[in-house]
Design a protein around this motif. Structure first.
Motif, PDB file in Angstrom:
ATOM      1  N   ARG A   1     -55.727 -22.754  25.169  1.00 34.31           N
ATOM      2  CA  ARG A   1     -57.022 -22.155  25.523  1.00 34.31           C
ATOM      3  C   ARG A   1     -57.446 -21.095  24.506  1.00 34.31           C
ATOM      4  O   ARG A   1     -58.624 -20.761  24.403  1.00 34.31           O
ATOM      5  CB  ARG A   1     -56.937 -21.512  26.912  1.00 34.31           C
ATOM      6  N   THR A   2     -56.450 -20.562  23.782  1.00 35.19           N
ATOM      7  CA  THR A   2     -56.704 -19.541  22.767  1.00 35.19           C
ATOM      8  C   THR A   2     -55.904 -19.899  21.528  1.00 35.19           C
ATOM      9  O   THR A   2     -54.754 -20.338  21.632  1.00 35.19           O
ATOM     10  CB  THR A   2     -56.279 -18.147  23.271  1.00 35.19           C
ATOM     11  N   VAL A   3     -56.506 -19.723  20.350  1.00 37.19           N
ATOM     12  CA  VAL A   3     -55.813 -19.963  19.084  1.00 37.19           C
ATOM     13  C   VAL A   3     -55.902 -18.698  18.238  1.00 37.19           C
ATOM     14  O   VAL A   3     -56.987 -18.123  18.079  1.00 37.19           O
ATOM     15  CB  VAL A   3     -56.416 -21.153  18.308  1.00 37.19           C
ATOM     16  N   ARG A   4     -54.736 -18.272  17.727  1.00 36.69           N
ATOM     17  CA  ARG A   4     -54.699 -17.108  16.846  1.00 36.69           C
ATOM     18  C   ARG A   4     -54.056 -17.527  15.530  1.00 36.69           C
ATOM     19  O   ARG A   4     -53.051 -18.248  15.524  1.00 36.69           O
ATOM     20  CB  ARG A   4     -53.920 -15.961  17.500  1.00 36.69           C
ATOM     21  N   TYR A   5     -54.632 -17.043  14.430  1.00 31.95           N
ATOM     22  CA  TYR A   5     -54.197 -17.469  13.100  1.00 31.95           C
ATOM     23  C   TYR A   5     -53.393 -16.361  12.425  1.00 31.95           C
ATOM     24  O   TYR A   5     -53.738 -15.180  12.506  1.00 31.95           O
ATOM     25  CB  TYR A   5     -55.417 -17.832  12.243  1.00 31.95           C
ATOM     26  N   LEU A   6     -52.296 -16.767  11.772  1.00 35.15           N
ATOM     27  CA  LEU A   6     -51.401 -15.835  11.101  1.00 35.15           C
ATOM     28  C   LEU A   6     -51.090 -16.320   9.693  1.00 35.15           C
ATOM     29  O   LEU A   6     -51.254 -17.513   9.388  1.00 35.15           O
ATOM     30  CB  LEU A   6     -50.073 -15.714  11.878  1.00 35.15           C
ATOM     31  N   ASP A   7     -50.610 -15.416   8.865  1.00 32.74           N
ATOM     32  CA  ASP A   7     -50.140 -15.797   7.529  1.00 32.74           C
ATOM     33  C   ASP A   7     -48.731 -16.389   7.596  1.00 32.74           C
ATOM     34  O   ASP A   7     -48.354 -17.229   6.772  1.00 32.74           O
ATOM     35  CB  ASP A   7     -50.138 -14.585   6.592  1.00 32.74           C
ATOM     36  N   ALA A   8     -47.931 -15.926   8.554  1.00 31.59           N
ATOM     37  CA  ALA A   8     -46.567 -16.428   8.738  1.00 31.59           C
ATOM     38  C   ALA A   8     -46.114 -16.061  10.138  1.00 31.59           C
ATOM     39  O   ALA A   8     -46.584 -15.079  10.719  1.00 31.59           O
ATOM     40  CB  ALA A   8     -45.607 -15.830   7.704  1.00 31.59           C
ATOM     41  N   LEU A   9     -45.199 -16.855  10.695  1.00 32.77           N
ATOM     42  CA  LEU A   9     -44.629 -16.550  11.997  1.00 32.77           C
ATOM     43  C   LEU A   9     -43.401 -15.654  11.815  1.00 32.77           C
ATOM     44  O   LEU A   9     -42.638 -15.841  10.867  1.00 32.77           O
ATOM     45  CB  LEU A   9     -44.211 -17.839  12.715  1.00 32.77           C
ATOM     46  N   PRO A  10     -43.202 -14.694  12.700  1.00 32.34           N
ATOM     47  CA  PRO A  10     -42.002 -13.842  12.594  1.00 32.34           C
ATOM     48  C   PRO A  10     -40.751 -14.638  12.946  1.00 32.34           C
ATOM     49  O   PRO A  10     -40.693 -15.301  13.977  1.00 32.34           O
ATOM     50  CB  PRO A  10     -42.273 -12.736  13.625  1.00 32.34           C
ATOM     51  N   ARG A  11     -39.752 -14.580  12.080  1.00 31.67           N
ATOM     52  CA  ARG A  11     -38.507 -15.332  12.291  1.00 31.67           C
ATOM     53  C   ARG A  11     -37.313 -14.414  12.068  1.00 31.67           C
ATOM     54  O   ARG A  11     -37.374 -13.464  11.296  1.00 31.67           O
ATOM     55  CB  ARG A  11     -38.412 -16.522  11.327  1.00 31.67           C
ATOM     56  N   ASN A  12     -36.179 -14.768  12.712  1.00 29.73           N
ATOM     57  CA  ASN A  12     -34.946 -14.033  12.476  1.00 29.73           C
ATOM     58  C   ASN A  12     -34.158 -14.692  11.351  1.00 29.73           C
ATOM     59  O   ASN A  12     -34.635 -15.628  10.706  1.00 29.73           O
ATOM     60  CB  ASN A  12     -34.117 -13.914  13.766  1.00 29.73           C
ATOM     61  N   ASP A  13     -32.932 -14.216  11.119  1.00 31.55           N
ATOM     62  CA  ASP A  13     -32.143 -14.708   9.988  1.00 31.55           C
ATOM     63  C   ASP A  13     -31.764 -16.181  10.115  1.00 31.55           C
ATOM     64  O   ASP A  13     -31.451 -16.835   9.119  1.00 31.55           O
ATOM     65  CB  ASP A  13     -30.860 -13.878   9.834  1.00 31.55           C
ATOM     66  N   MET A  14     -31.760 -16.705  11.332  1.00 33.55           N
ATOM     67  CA  MET A  14     -31.415 -18.110  11.548  1.00 33.55           C
ATOM     68  C   MET A  14     -32.644 -19.009  11.575  1.00 33.55           C
ATOM     69  O   MET A  14     -32.543 -20.195  11.837  1.00 33.55           O
ATOM     70  CB  MET A  14     -30.640 -18.254  12.861  1.00 33.55           C
ATOM     71  N   GLY A  15     -33.815 -18.426  11.306  1.00 32.14           N
ATOM     72  CA  GLY A  15     -35.027 -19.225  11.255  1.00 32.14           C
ATOM     73  C   GLY A  15     -35.727 -19.385  12.585  1.00 32.14           C
ATOM     74  O   GLY A  15     -36.742 -20.083  12.677  1.00 32.14           O
ATOM     75  N   LYS A  16     -35.208 -18.764  13.650  1.00 29.61           N
ATOM     76  CA  LYS A  16     -35.842 -18.884  14.951  1.00 29.61           C
ATOM     77  C   LYS A  16     -37.085 -18.006  15.014  1.00 29.61           C
ATOM     78  O   LYS A  16     -37.086 -16.870  14.534  1.00 29.61           O
ATOM     79  CB  LYS A  16     -34.877 -18.476  16.056  1.00 29.61           C
ATOM     80  N   ILE A  17     -38.118 -18.528  15.626  1.00 30.68           N
ATOM     81  CA  ILE A  17     -39.349 -17.757  15.791  1.00 30.68           C
ATOM     82  C   ILE A  17     -39.136 -16.679  16.853  1.00 30.68           C
ATOM     83  O   ILE A  17     -38.632 -16.956  17.946  1.00 30.68           O
ATOM     84  CB  ILE A  17     -40.512 -18.679  16.200  1.00 30.68           C
ATOM     85  N   MET A  18     -39.492 -15.453  16.530  1.00 25.59           N
ATOM     86  CA  MET A  18     -39.347 -14.337  17.454  1.00 25.59           C
ATOM     87  C   MET A  18     -40.663 -14.164  18.214  1.00 25.59           C
ATOM     88  O   MET A  18     -41.556 -13.437  17.790  1.00 25.59           O
ATOM     89  CB  MET A  18     -38.956 -13.073  16.689  1.00 25.59           C
ATOM     90  N   LYS A  19     -40.768 -14.845  19.340  1.00 24.66           N
ATOM     91  CA  LYS A  19     -42.051 -14.880  20.054  1.00 24.66           C
ATOM     92  C   LYS A  19     -42.433 -13.548  20.652  1.00 24.66           C
ATOM     93  O   LYS A  19     -43.622 -13.254  20.809  1.00 24.66           O
ATOM     94  CB  LYS A  19     -42.007 -15.959  21.129  1.00 24.66           C
ATOM     95  N   ARG A  20     -41.436 -12.742  21.005  1.00 18.63           N
ATOM     96  CA  ARG A  20     -41.791 -11.428  21.572  1.00 18.63           C
ATOM     97  C   ARG A  20     -42.557 -10.583  20.554  1.00 18.63           C
ATOM     98  O   ARG A  20     -43.377  -9.758  20.937  1.00 18.63           O
ATOM     99  CB  ARG A  20     -40.515 -10.701  22.031  1.00 18.63           C
ATOM    100  N   ALA A  21     -42.297 -10.803  19.275  1.00 14.97           N
ATOM    101  CA  ALA A  21     -42.994 -10.053  18.228  1.00 14.97           C
ATOM    102  C   ALA A  21     -44.457 -10.462  18.121  1.00 14.97           C
ATOM    103  O   ALA A  21     -45.295  -9.691  17.640  1.00 14.97           O
ATOM    104  CB  ALA A  21     -42.300 -10.247  16.888  1.00 14.97           C
ATOM    105  N   LEU A  22     -44.777 -11.674  18.588  1.00 16.23           N
ATOM    106  CA  LEU A  22     -46.159 -12.133  18.503  1.00 16.23           C
ATOM    107  C   LEU A  22     -47.074 -11.303  19.405  1.00 16.23           C
ATOM    108  O   LEU A  22     -48.228 -11.070  19.066  1.00 16.23           O
ATOM    109  CB  LEU A  22     -46.250 -13.611  18.902  1.00 16.23           C
ATOM    110  N   HIS A  23     -46.553 -10.895  20.530  1.00 18.47           N
ATOM    111  CA  HIS A  23     -47.368 -10.126  21.472  1.00 18.47           C
ATOM    112  C   HIS A  23     -47.184  -8.628  21.282  1.00 18.47           C
ATOM    113  O   HIS A  23     -47.757  -7.835  22.019  1.00 18.47           O
ATOM    114  CB  HIS A  23     -47.009 -10.512  22.913  1.00 18.47           C
ATOM    115  N   GLY A  24     -46.309  -8.249  20.275  1.00 21.19           N
ATOM    116  CA  GLY A  24     -46.044  -6.828  20.053  1.00 21.19           C
ATOM    117  C   GLY A  24     -47.165  -6.125  19.354  1.00 21.19           C
ATOM    118  O   GLY A  24     -47.226  -4.921  19.304  1.00 21.19           O
TER     119      GLY A  24
END
Length: 480
Positions: free
Chosen positions: A457-480
């Motif tokens: 329902r909503t789209v937000r555009y970023l330059d890069a997704l926040p990831r940890n050292d293992m490459g996992k996306i840190m979703k909590r950082a998206l709403h931070g």
């Protein structure tokens, strides 16, 4: 009691570890690690400064031979988190590659350099500790508070590695190549201890590169371990790198883990090489739980079936088991088996809360296909979206978004909505920053592949997704 590393005990002359131009056979590793083991025997715990080096592998093996629990330390850990880990685990010593510079909190400990020179006399290896004895204390990523020390017993390590040997037909003839960090389960336990237990060998790249992968797979390596970020780079490079395509074609097994590999990257690699990447599912607390088998169907988007010895069930919100294998009913994964940890160090409250009548609560949400294959749809805390009365897994929406040619990276979360309860939000890194696909276009793309209530329902555009050292996306950082 059988040894954790039979080839070391047998003083095999086969290659064991290779880091760049530094190589040790199993017999040589037994000599250098055995000598170090005698120096640290009796210590309550040791920290290992886990750089991607031969010295790190020697230090971990020495501690395991000595029966001393190992605390692998991520060299990129910040000061506050590192202080917490050291204070919580109270290591008596720190083992580090010769010449490595340690931060003050570790430099205050007694240090032993993990020299890799061949000892002139092979010392007898210590007696094998009890299967219940702690082998490693691996700290979680700390996304919901200070990192917790996961105490992994020796039986969890052997159970996982032996179950993977069965699932992957992993033998002493296999040569593994990877460039993963050595402070966590994937790179250290699977990627270093796995080949050593099998009596085979590992070639560590030090730092991942597609050139390194091509070089090693073209010169005798048979298996590749990686995370989705690495396989994405491989998929991007294949169109212009015939040597890489040829090398991957000749590999016996390509394994991805730590996060879901997008279906688009699966298909690009398969189209260029004829080889399918298989996925497995594990956690710090449980080591490995499921995998696509080497002799099974490498179905993109799934993590295969439970490994030997692992009991897996899905439960609904009330804790009742879900018996439907219908590819639709979402439940939380709970686990039992010898692969599980024994406790969170110094956290009896957290340990008790992690279990439900003997079943470990993973917090991971999944569905099961009619033939038992498991499909992870996300984390209970961040990836289960309740919208308009539906329970929706973020993972399947992310895979569809990644199939759009205008999308380079995608993450899906939920956020409060007065009408729907939660609305689906897509976080997009466009393939072309100056020409991103519109929100309407992306919603229509998802609606054409999935049910209409799964459209963002909503789209937000970023330059890069926040990831940890293992490459996992840190979703909590998206709403931070």
């Amino acid at each position: 009691m059988s040894p954790l590393f039979p080839a070391l005990a047998a003083r095999s002359t086969r290659p064991a570890l290779q880091f760049g131009d530094r190589t040790l056979s199993h017999a040589e590793l037994a000599a250098v690690a055995g000598a170090l083991a005698t120096r640290i025997a009796g210590a309550p715990r040791v920290a290992v400064w886990a750089t991607p080096t031969l010295g790190t592998a020697v230090g971990v093996v020495a501690a395991l031979l000595a029966g001393v629990p190992v605390v692998p330390v991520n060299p990129k850990t910040g000061e506050r988190e590192l202080t917490h880990i050291v204070t919580d685990s109270s290591p008596a010593l720190v083992l580090a590659e010769r010449g490595a510079e340690l931060p003050p909190v570790l430099a205050a400990l007694t240090r032993l350099d993990t020299v890799t020179d061949i000892a002139p006399d092979a010392v007898p290896l210590p007696a094998e500790p009890s299967p219940q004895a702690p082998a490693l204390i691996v700290y979680t990523s700390g996304t919901t508070g200070p990192p917790k020390g996961v105490v992994l017993p020796r039986r969890a390590v052997t159970a996982t590695l032996d179950a993977l040997a069965d699932a992957w037909q992993w033998t002493e003839a296999d040569v593994l190549v990877h460039g993963l960090p050595l402070f966590h389960v994937h790179g250290l336990i699977l990627g270093i201890l796995g080949p050593l237990r099998r009596g085979g060998s590992v070639r560590h790249l030090g730092r991942f590169s597609t050139d390194g992968v091509a070089r090693e797979l073209s010169s005798g390596a048979t298996m590749l371990f990686g995370v989705p970020t690495m396989y994405h780079r491989i998929a991007e490079a294949l169109a212009d790198d015939s040597a890489l395509a040829k090398a991957l074609t000749g590999a016996r097994l390509l394994v991805s883990g730590s996060a879901a590999l997008p279906v688009r990257d699966h298909e690009r690699i398969a189209a260029a090489t004829g080889r399918r990447v298989i996925e497995r599912y594990g956690m710090t607390e449980t080591l490995m739980n499921t995998s696509v088998r080497a002799d099974g169907e490498p179905r993109a988007g799934t993590v295969g079936v439970p490994l030997a010895g692992v009991e897996l069930r899905l439960v609904d919100e009330t804790g009742a088991p879900i018996t439907a294998y219908d590819s639709e009913t979402v439940g939380e994964i709970q686990l039992r088996g010898p692969n599980l940890f024994t406790e969170y160090l110094n956290r009896p409250d957290a340990t008790e809360a992690a279990f439900d009548d003997g079943w470990f609560r993973t917090g991971d949400m999944a569905v099961r296909d009619p033939d038992g294959y498991v499909r992870i749809v996300g984390r209970k805390a961040t990836d289960l979206i309740k919208s308009g009365g539906y329970k929706i897994g973020a993972g399947e929406i992310e895979n569809v978004l990644l199939e759009h040619p205008g999308v380079r990276e995608a993450a899906v979360t939920g956020e409060p909505d007065e009408d729907l309860g939660e609305r689906i939000v897509a976080w997009i890194v466009p393939a072309q920053a100056d020409a991103p696909p519109s929100a309407e276009e992306l919603a229509a793309h998802v609606g054409a592949q999935l049910a209409s209530h799964k459209r963002p329902r909503t789209v937000r555009y970023l330059d890069a997704l926040p990831r940890n050292d293992m490459g996992k996306i840190m979703k909590r950082a998206l709403h931070g």
